[in-house]
Design a protein around this motif. Sequence first.
Motif, PDB file in Angstrom:
ATOM      1  N   PRO A 740       0.332  -1.371  -0.158  1.00  0.00           N
ATOM      2  CA  PRO A 740       0.208   0.162   0.026  1.00  0.00           C
ATOM      3  C   PRO A 740       0.932   1.464  -0.042  1.00  0.00           C
ATOM      4  O   PRO A 740       1.717   1.459   0.673  1.00  0.00           O
ATOM      5  N   ALA A 741       0.838   2.510  -0.854  1.00  0.00           N
ATOM      6  CA  ALA A 741       1.274   3.033  -1.271  1.00  0.00           C
ATOM      7  C   ALA A 741       0.637   4.309  -0.095  1.00  0.00           C
ATOM      8  O   ALA A 741       0.010   5.514   0.002  1.00  0.00           O
ATOM      9  N   SER A 742       0.623   4.277   1.736  1.00  0.00           N
ATOM     10  CA  SER A 742       0.682   4.832   2.581  1.00  0.00           C
ATOM     11  C   SER A 742       1.535   6.417   2.526  1.00  0.00           C
ATOM     12  O   SER A 742       0.861   6.963   4.040  1.00  0.00           O
ATOM     13  N   LYS A 743       2.549   6.604   1.959  1.00  0.00           N
ATOM     14  CA  LYS A 743       3.406   8.113   1.869  1.00  0.00           C
ATOM     15  C   LYS A 743       3.658   8.440   1.061  1.00  0.00           C
ATOM     16  O   LYS A 743       3.831   9.722   0.904  1.00  0.00           O
ATOM     17  N   SER A 744       2.286   7.933   0.551  1.00  0.00           N
ATOM     18  CA  SER A 744       2.335   9.191  -0.733  1.00  0.00           C
ATOM     19  C   SER A 744       0.518   9.178  -1.186  1.00  0.00           C
ATOM     20  O   SER A 744       0.118   7.974  -2.114  1.00  0.00           O
ATOM     21  N   VAL A 745      -0.403   9.841  -0.443  1.00  0.00           N
ATOM     22  CA  VAL A 745      -1.513   9.710  -0.519  1.00  0.00           C
ATOM     23  C   VAL A 745      -2.674  11.447  -1.025  1.00  0.00           C
ATOM     24  O   VAL A 745      -2.023  11.909  -0.478  1.00  0.00           O
ATOM     25  N   PRO A 746      -2.485  11.181  -2.025  1.00  0.00           N
ATOM     26  CA  PRO A 746      -3.405  13.048  -2.214  1.00  0.00           C
ATOM     27  C   PRO A 746      -4.427  12.838  -1.837  1.00  0.00           C
ATOM     28  O   PRO A 746      -6.130  12.314  -1.031  1.00  0.00           O
ATOM     29  N   VAL A 747      -4.443  14.512  -0.864  1.00  0.00           N
ATOM     30  CA  VAL A 747      -5.776  14.916  -0.452  1.00  0.00           C
ATOM     31  C   VAL A 747      -6.044  16.205  -0.257  1.00  0.00           C
ATOM     32  O   VAL A 747      -5.082  17.133  -0.718  1.00  0.00           O
TER      33      VAL A 747
END
Length: 758
Positions: A740-747
């Motif tokens: 999971p790309a949990s260190k780069s989440v567009p928010v």
Amino acid sequence: MSKQAIKFYNRPAGGWGALRSVFKHIHEQGIVTRGASTLLRANQPDGFDCPGCAWPDKNHHSTFEFCENGAKAVAAEATERRVTRALFESHTVPQLAAHDDYWLEGQGRLTEPMRYDAATDRYVPASWDESFALIARHLQSLAHPDEALFYTSGRTSNEAAFLYQLFIREFGTNNLPDCSNMCHEPSGTAMKEQIGIGKGTVTLDDFEHADAIFIFGQNPGTNHPRMLGTLREAAKRGCRIVVFNPLRERGLERFADPQSPVDMLSSQGSQIASSYYQVRIGGDLAVAKGMAKAVLEAGDVDEAFIEAHTDGYASYKAELLAERWETIVEESGLSEEQIRAAAAIYIQSKASICTWGMGITQHKHSVATIQSIVNLLLLKGNIGKPGAGACPVRGHSNVQGDRTMGIYEKPSPVFLEKLGKAFDFTPPAKHGHDVVGAIEAMLAGEGKVFIGMGGNFAVATPDADRTKLALQQCQLTVHVTTKLNRSHLVHGKDALILPCLGRTEIDIQAQGAQGVTVEDSMSMVHISAGMNPPASEHLLSEPAIIARMAVAALPQSKTPWLWLIEDYDRIRDKIAEVVDGFVDFNRRVHVPGGFYLGNSARERNWQTSTGKARFFAHAVPTDLPIKAMRAQHGEQPVFNLMTIRSHDQYNTTIYGLDDRYRGVFGHRRVCFINKADLARLGMQAGQWVDMTSVWHDGEREAKRFLLVEYDIPEGCLASYYPETNGLVPLSSMADRARTPASKSVPVLLSLSAEQVAA
């Protein structure tokens, strides 16, 4: 509980603050006397391995060999608090679920098996025999073994992990998702292809001989505190320590070693980082490539090593020299001068180590980033010589050992052949599901039984709402655990909570007290034996639970399951037959300090497809999800969020509500943001906001986070998991490794309803 406050912490990491925290936590658990004696046996030859991180032990004869966060883990396990049937009698499952994670785990140790009763919406007591019969009934009723999913946490011992994978493969599936799928899977994927082995190539001794240490995407002050002692010693002797991390982290700046009188008398402690570069989230590949480009431009490569030990250099060199500095600067967030300065330290160093953590692995391009870091090491021959090498720093105390024991959804044919020969059966060859695949299978109705050996699956995984729905669609969910957590409340139609012994507890089997073994981040294997009486007379060890589950579910099995668990030496003898590197396991592991498994790349034995270490050219990525989402939303600011731990947690376990080094006290739901971004949004620190992640399949929302001004690059945010895991889309993952790309989440950020009303 601390009073809520946001205030700058001006002390070094460790020091008196760490000692006060240790006392506070053992006092809160009601074990001041026993807790102290227990801690003195942590990481000792005749004691137990800390249930916290996987950093290796330096001195097996020191007075104490534990850290603040290890002490929190030990105190939480050795607690006097107990969860009895009375808690479940007085609470329905929804009532328990209304409490936060800190409250749930704070209730203490589970004391007997519990079964979900749909009629009352409560958990009720169940005997062990009844529990195993229920598991067997569900497993035997499946149309195919692949409808069952078997998860493993990184705290599971080698002996338990080996028995578990054997049981699962005798059952007929390779569905073995594990916590590695969510953390260092990219490290294994990248390095196995590039240098022939997916484990770090260094030992602890190498840190004593390195001229320079480069730390990428890692916060050891919270996640691996004993590493700070190693870094402090390196810095004291003149080793240059260069840090690349988006946030300023106190443990990477200054550290006061609680075992050093000089440090404890000083208000400043010891400096750790000689250079600290705040790379933009996701910019590490550009940094590694920029440093390599500077090395090439300086002409300072180890040509003899490259010629003798590598392939792919010519094409890599051409691609690297063609990369534009403008692109490197734009994507890294650093200036060309900063990258060249870091490269100059690397050029001057005769022996360099590169370490990294989940700040590298939990990105779309994580495999490429790791291979770019290894490319940098290969340029100067920094693998296979003293003081040099690659060091992915693992999390849980036996996450690496579990994979060594065969907890892997894609086992090699060689491993399966040896396993089948040792136990006289034909293991399944078809690859199984990883974590993301397991969630997808449950959502599709193809995964009907979920069994978790430790961990907190519902909370640790991405896309919380979808994961919750997936688990609730199961016919049966089973959790082997020491304490209550949220995953137990996100259950299938039938559900079991099975309490097991902890690492600190005495494990008595038919042949007497037993020890288990673990493998640390640097491939050292050592034994661990508990010292405390079990929290309840009804607890079973993990190996005993697995063996009895197998006896119930596999009546035709030829494996003598109950005989194996009478004496764990018998399990280790079978491990020695199957797993490479474990010949004469029982004799070697009883030597104080254990033994080193070895590392082929460290010996410059490259077990790759070409027989050499391989250079891989990777373009600096410019097609990142954050860019696509910013283009889609026009003028509306889209931030890149990284999920992080607080100092009072380990993975999903919450020990308290403070994050001392970042100046957060009494809070969990905070959002760290740059001062300039606050001004751009017209917001202020102290306001409450909602976060909405934006993705091609829709939006996900997490409400009510306190804005905290922090030293973090513009356009970047940080916030604690698991509170923000629901923002991570299930389909946002590392290329090839599926982490999971949990260190780069567009928010997006918006003021919360209460803030608007105010």
